[in-house]
Write a protein that holds these residues in place. Structure first.
Motif, PDB file in Angstrom:
ATOM      1  N   ALA A 164      46.897  32.413  22.715  1.00 23.66           N
ATOM      2  CA  ALA A 164      46.098  33.628  22.553  1.00 23.66           C
ATOM      3  C   ALA A 164      46.281  34.227  21.163  1.00 23.66           C
ATOM      4  O   ALA A 164      45.312  34.692  20.539  1.00 23.66           O
ATOM      5  N   GLY A 165      47.511  34.218  20.647  1.00 19.48           N
ATOM      6  CA  GLY A 165      47.754  34.767  19.320  1.00 19.48           C
ATOM      7  C   GLY A 165      47.023  34.000  18.243  1.00 19.48           C
ATOM      8  O   GLY A 165      46.422  34.588  17.327  1.00 19.48           O
ATOM      9  N   GLY A 166      47.058  32.669  18.317  1.00 23.45           N
ATOM     10  CA  GLY A 166      46.336  31.860  17.343  1.00 23.45           C
ATOM     11  C   GLY A 166      44.836  32.014  17.465  1.00 23.45           C
ATOM     12  O   GLY A 166      44.115  32.122  16.463  1.00 23.45           O
ATOM     13  N   TRP A 167      44.356  32.027  18.698  1.00 24.31           N
ATOM     14  CA  TRP A 167      42.904  32.171  18.918  1.00 24.31           C
ATOM     15  C   TRP A 167      42.413  33.528  18.450  1.00 24.31           C
ATOM     16  O   TRP A 167      41.362  33.637  17.805  1.00 24.31           O
ATOM     17  N   LEU A 168      43.167  34.585  18.737  1.00 21.56           N
ATOM     18  CA  LEU A 168      42.708  35.933  18.429  1.00 21.56           C
ATOM     19  C   LEU A 168      42.586  36.160  16.931  1.00 21.56           C
ATOM     20  O   LEU A 168      41.586  36.735  16.464  1.00 21.56           O
ATOM     21  N   SER A 169      43.578  35.727  16.144  1.00 18.88           N
ATOM     22  CA  SER A 169      43.467  35.948  14.700  1.00 18.88           C
ATOM     23  C   SER A 169      42.299  35.157  14.120  1.00 18.88           C
ATOM     24  O   SER A 169      41.589  35.639  13.240  1.00 18.88           O
ATOM     25  N   GLY A 170      42.074  33.930  14.617  1.00 22.86           N
ATOM     26  CA  GLY A 170      40.920  33.160  14.160  1.00 22.86           C
ATOM     27  C   GLY A 170      39.610  33.831  14.517  1.00 22.86           C
ATOM     28  O   GLY A 170      38.649  33.829  13.726  1.00 22.86           O
ATOM     29  N   LYS A 171      39.554  34.414  15.719  1.00 21.43           N
ATOM     30  CA  LYS A 171      38.339  35.112  16.150  1.00 21.43           C
ATOM     31  C   LYS A 171      38.063  36.320  15.259  1.00 21.43           C
ATOM     32  O   LYS A 171      36.911  36.595  14.886  1.00 21.43           O
ATOM     33  N   LEU A 172      39.106  37.056  14.914  1.00 18.95           N
ATOM     34  CA  LEU A 172      38.942  38.221  14.044  1.00 18.95           C
ATOM     35  C   LEU A 172      38.467  37.798  12.652  1.00 18.95           C
ATOM     36  O   LEU A 172      37.627  38.469  12.042  1.00 18.95           O
ATOM     37  N   ILE A 173      38.990  36.690  12.146  1.00 22.38           N
ATOM     38  CA  ILE A 173      38.545  36.181  10.842  1.00 22.38           C
ATOM     39  C   ILE A 173      37.076  35.788  10.903  1.00 22.38           C
ATOM     40  O   ILE A 173      36.285  36.084   9.995  1.00 22.38           O
ATOM     41  N   ASP A 174      36.670  35.118  11.995  1.00 28.47           N
ATOM     42  CA  ASP A 174      35.265  34.737  12.154  1.00 28.47           C
ATOM     43  C   ASP A 174      34.351  35.958  12.185  1.00 28.47           C
ATOM     44  O   ASP A 174      33.179  35.875  11.792  1.00 28.47           O
ATOM     45  N   THR A 212      61.148  39.720  31.477  1.00 31.92           N
ATOM     46  CA  THR A 212      61.319  38.664  30.479  1.00 31.92           C
ATOM     47  C   THR A 212      59.982  38.024  30.119  1.00 31.92           C
ATOM     48  O   THR A 212      59.793  37.561  28.982  1.00 31.92           O
ATOM     49  N   CYS A 213      59.048  37.990  31.044  1.00 28.54           N
ATOM     50  CA  CYS A 213      57.712  37.461  30.756  1.00 28.54           C
ATOM     51  C   CYS A 213      57.023  38.267  29.649  1.00 28.54           C
ATOM     52  O   CYS A 213      56.331  37.708  28.787  1.00 28.54           O
ATOM     53  N   PHE A 214      57.194  39.595  29.674  1.00 30.51           N
ATOM     54  CA  PHE A 214      56.649  40.421  28.604  1.00 30.51           C
ATOM     55  C   PHE A 214      57.313  40.072  27.268  1.00 30.51           C
ATOM     56  O   PHE A 214      56.658  40.054  26.221  1.00 30.51           O
ATOM     57  N   MET A 215      58.617  39.798  27.302  1.00 27.01           N
ATOM     58  CA  MET A 215      59.331  39.442  26.080  1.00 27.01           C
ATOM     59  C   MET A 215      58.812  38.135  25.492  1.00 27.01           C
ATOM     60  O   MET A 215      58.539  38.048  24.288  1.00 27.01           O
ATOM     61  N   THR A 216      58.661  37.118  26.317  1.00 25.87           N
ATOM     62  CA  THR A 216      58.223  35.826  25.793  1.00 25.87           C
ATOM     63  C   THR A 216      56.771  35.865  25.328  1.00 25.87           C
ATOM     64  O   THR A 216      56.422  35.254  24.312  1.00 25.87           O
ATOM     65  N   MET A 217      55.917  36.606  26.030  1.00 24.65           N
ATOM     66  CA  MET A 217      54.524  36.707  25.577  1.00 24.65           C
ATOM     67  C   MET A 217      54.431  37.503  24.279  1.00 24.65           C
ATOM     68  O   MET A 217      53.714  37.106  23.352  1.00 24.65           O
ATOM     69  N   GLY A 218      55.152  38.620  24.199  1.00 23.31           N
ATOM     70  CA  GLY A 218      55.117  39.418  22.987  1.00 23.31           C
ATOM     71  C   GLY A 218      55.619  38.642  21.781  1.00 23.31           C
ATOM     72  O   GLY A 218      55.017  38.672  20.699  1.00 23.31           O
ATOM     73  N   HIS A 219      56.732  37.924  21.963  1.00 24.15           N
ATOM     74  CA  HIS A 219      57.262  37.136  20.853  1.00 24.15           C
ATOM     75  C   HIS A 219      56.298  36.021  20.462  1.00 24.15           C
ATOM     76  O   HIS A 219      56.157  35.702  19.272  1.00 24.15           O
ATOM     77  N   ALA A 220      55.640  35.413  21.433  1.00 22.18           N
ATOM     78  CA  ALA A 220      54.700  34.333  21.132  1.00 22.18           C
ATOM     79  C   ALA A 220      53.503  34.843  20.327  1.00 22.18           C
ATOM     80  O   ALA A 220      53.067  34.190  19.369  1.00 22.18           O
ATOM     81  N   LEU A 221      52.943  35.988  20.710  1.00 20.75           N
ATOM     82  CA  LEU A 221      51.867  36.586  19.921  1.00 20.75           C
ATOM     83  C   LEU A 221      52.343  36.831  18.492  1.00 20.75           C
ATOM     84  O   LEU A 221      51.618  36.578  17.517  1.00 20.75           O
ATOM     85  N   TRP A 222      53.545  37.328  18.370  1.00 23.39           N
ATOM     86  CA  TRP A 222      54.137  37.641  17.075  1.00 23.39           C
ATOM     87  C   TRP A 222      54.319  36.393  16.215  1.00 23.39           C
ATOM     88  O   TRP A 222      53.830  36.295  15.099  1.00 23.39           O
ATOM     89  N   ILE A 223      55.033  35.404  16.763  1.00 24.15           N
ATOM     90  CA  ILE A 223      55.462  34.277  15.937  1.00 24.15           C
ATOM     91  C   ILE A 223      54.312  33.331  15.620  1.00 24.15           C
ATOM     92  O   ILE A 223      54.320  32.644  14.580  1.00 24.15           O
ATOM     93  N   SER A 224      53.292  33.246  16.473  1.00 25.03           N
ATOM     94  CA  SER A 224      52.165  32.357  16.188  1.00 25.03           C
ATOM     95  C   SER A 224      51.465  32.760  14.899  1.00 25.03           C
ATOM     96  O   SER A 224      50.897  31.913  14.198  1.00 25.03           O
TER      97      SER A 224
END
Length: 419
Positions: free
Chosen positions: A281-291, A330-342
């Motif tokens: 989702a993090g990778g897709w979202l930034s690409g969508k915003l660029i588009d 912990t699910c919130f932690m892993t999702m938040g970090h994934a959005l961040w690090i992607s």
């Protein structure tokens, strides 16, 4: 013979490599209680063994980037995955604290090469607007590897013992290595890529002369650049949060929440699935915003802020009524970090030329690994002397601090100037 969708085949290979990488490192956390019991180790001993891994990881994260830039993506990846697969299998022959620590040190020396090599591959195969998606796909392998490790290692340990589990997980990397050797070359040299697909890619990816360049990189010049040391700081504060989940969640569930090995194998993988969702989702979202016309830096930073905003949920974990609710937090932690690090991992591909991407990525990862060493030793001390509560409280605030650093030190005008 040509392979359709070769760009996505490469993305899948990067995903699998990262999945194997994390399954290998998480294996010890899954069987830590059994290993500690056999070798007579306490939690402080375990924290030092993890810290030795992180120390080696920090050293070679800085060194692996220049190695990958020098050898090239294909050969660099082959060297590192062969090394970490052998180190993983050597765990099966450890006989005590120090031999186990030596195996972890070897694993830590080899595993960091995955990240600069994968980032370099993404920079060779994906245009700027899709690089965050490429980074997100291969990083999703980290949470998938962490997700499959508890049930996989649990089952292997049940039937073959923990030593057999290390042999099997180590062998997976050698299978991947054979496939990579056959499939990978940059687009302009890849014999499996269809001509029409190359025609669509060639004007939007790194030019052949950048992909081929193998001259030594001036690493001192790279690390002095504002973009590099800003990302080093950001990862110093945030990478340890994921390391805490990886290395300490099974211990936490077993000690504080009464889980046994079977329950860890059944439930501890769930947070990592949410991490997978966050990476994609993090990778897709930034690409969508660029588009949609957003400037590159604003698109990346918007997703960084989204990820950081989820992390304070970690503060609630010690107050969860049972282990299952602690897993939800912990699910919130892993999702938040994934959005961040992607998106954070994509920034070096935005700011640096192709022949410096591996070096810059390696240095930023070194910052995260150094933070991981310090944080892991602190975790061992806190959980031995007090409890897990202060660790969760600190983890909930680190991304908020880091996003403030990025927004302050890399404002839009500086981001564009660095590019």
């Amino acid at each position: 013979m040509k392979i359709p969708g070769m760009q996505w085949v490469i993305a899948a290979m990067l995903f699998l490599a990262t999945m194997i990488n994390y399954a290998d490192r998480v294996a010890l956390a899954v069987v830590s209680v059994e290993v500690r019991k056999e070798f007579g180790l306490n939690e402080q001993d375990y924290s030092w063994i993890v810290a030795i891994f992180m120390f080696a990881y920090a050293i070679m994260y800085a060194g692996s980037g220049p190695v990958v830039d020098r050898l090239g993506t294909r050969r660099g990846f082959m060297v590192f995955i062969a090394g970490w697969s052998a180190a993983q299998m050597l765990h099966a022959f450890s006989v005590g604290k120090w031999s186990l620590a030596a195996c972890r040190f070897l694993l830590g020396l080899c595993e960091p090469g995955n990240w600069p090599a994968a980032a370099k591959a993404v920079s060779e195969w994906f245009p700027a607007s899709r690089r965050a998606l490429g980074i997100g796909i291969f990083n999703a392998g980290s949470t998938m590897g962490s997700a499959i490790a508890p049930p996989l290692v649990g089952v292997l340990t049940f039937y073959y013992g923990w030593r057999g589990a290390f042999l099997v997980t180590g062998a997976l990397g050698l299978v991947w290595l054979a496939l990579w050797a056959v499939l990978y070359q940059p687009p302009h040299r890849n014999r499996w890529l269809r001509p029409e697909e190359y025609a669509r890619l060639k004007d939007h990816v790194r030019p052949p002369e950048e992909a081929e360049r193998a001259a030594p990189v001036d690493w001192k010049s790279v690390i002095r650049q504002r973009g590099c040391y800003t990302l080093i700081l950001a990862r110093f504060f945030t990478d340890p949060v994921l390391y805490f989940v990886i290395f300490w969640l099974p211990e936490y569930l077993r000690k504080e929440r009464g889980f046994d090995l079977g329950m860890v194998a059944t439930y501890a993988w769930v947070p990592y699935i949410f991490g997978d969702i966050g990476y994609i989702a993090g990778g897709w979202l930034s690409g969508k915003l660029i588009d949609r016309g957003w400037p590159l830096d604003r698109a990346r930073k918007a997703v960084l802020v989204c990820g950081a905003s989820l992390m304070p949920m970690a503060i609630l974990a010690p107050f969860a009524p049972n282990g299952y609710w602690a897993i939800v937090v912990t699910c919130f932690m892993t999702m938040g970090h994934a959005l961040w690090i992607s998106n954070l991992l994509t920034i070096p591909t935005d700011l640096f030329p192709a022949h410096e991407v591996g070096t810059a990525s390696g240095f930023t990862g070194m910052g995260g690994a150094v933070g991981g060493v310090i944080a892991n030793l602190g975790t061992g001390y806190l959980v031995t002397k007090f409890s897990y509560a202060p660790v969760f409280w600190i983890a909930g605030l680190m991304h908020v601090l880091a996003v403030t650093i990025v927004l302050t030190m890399l404002p839009s005008r500086r981001y564009r100037a660095l590019r």
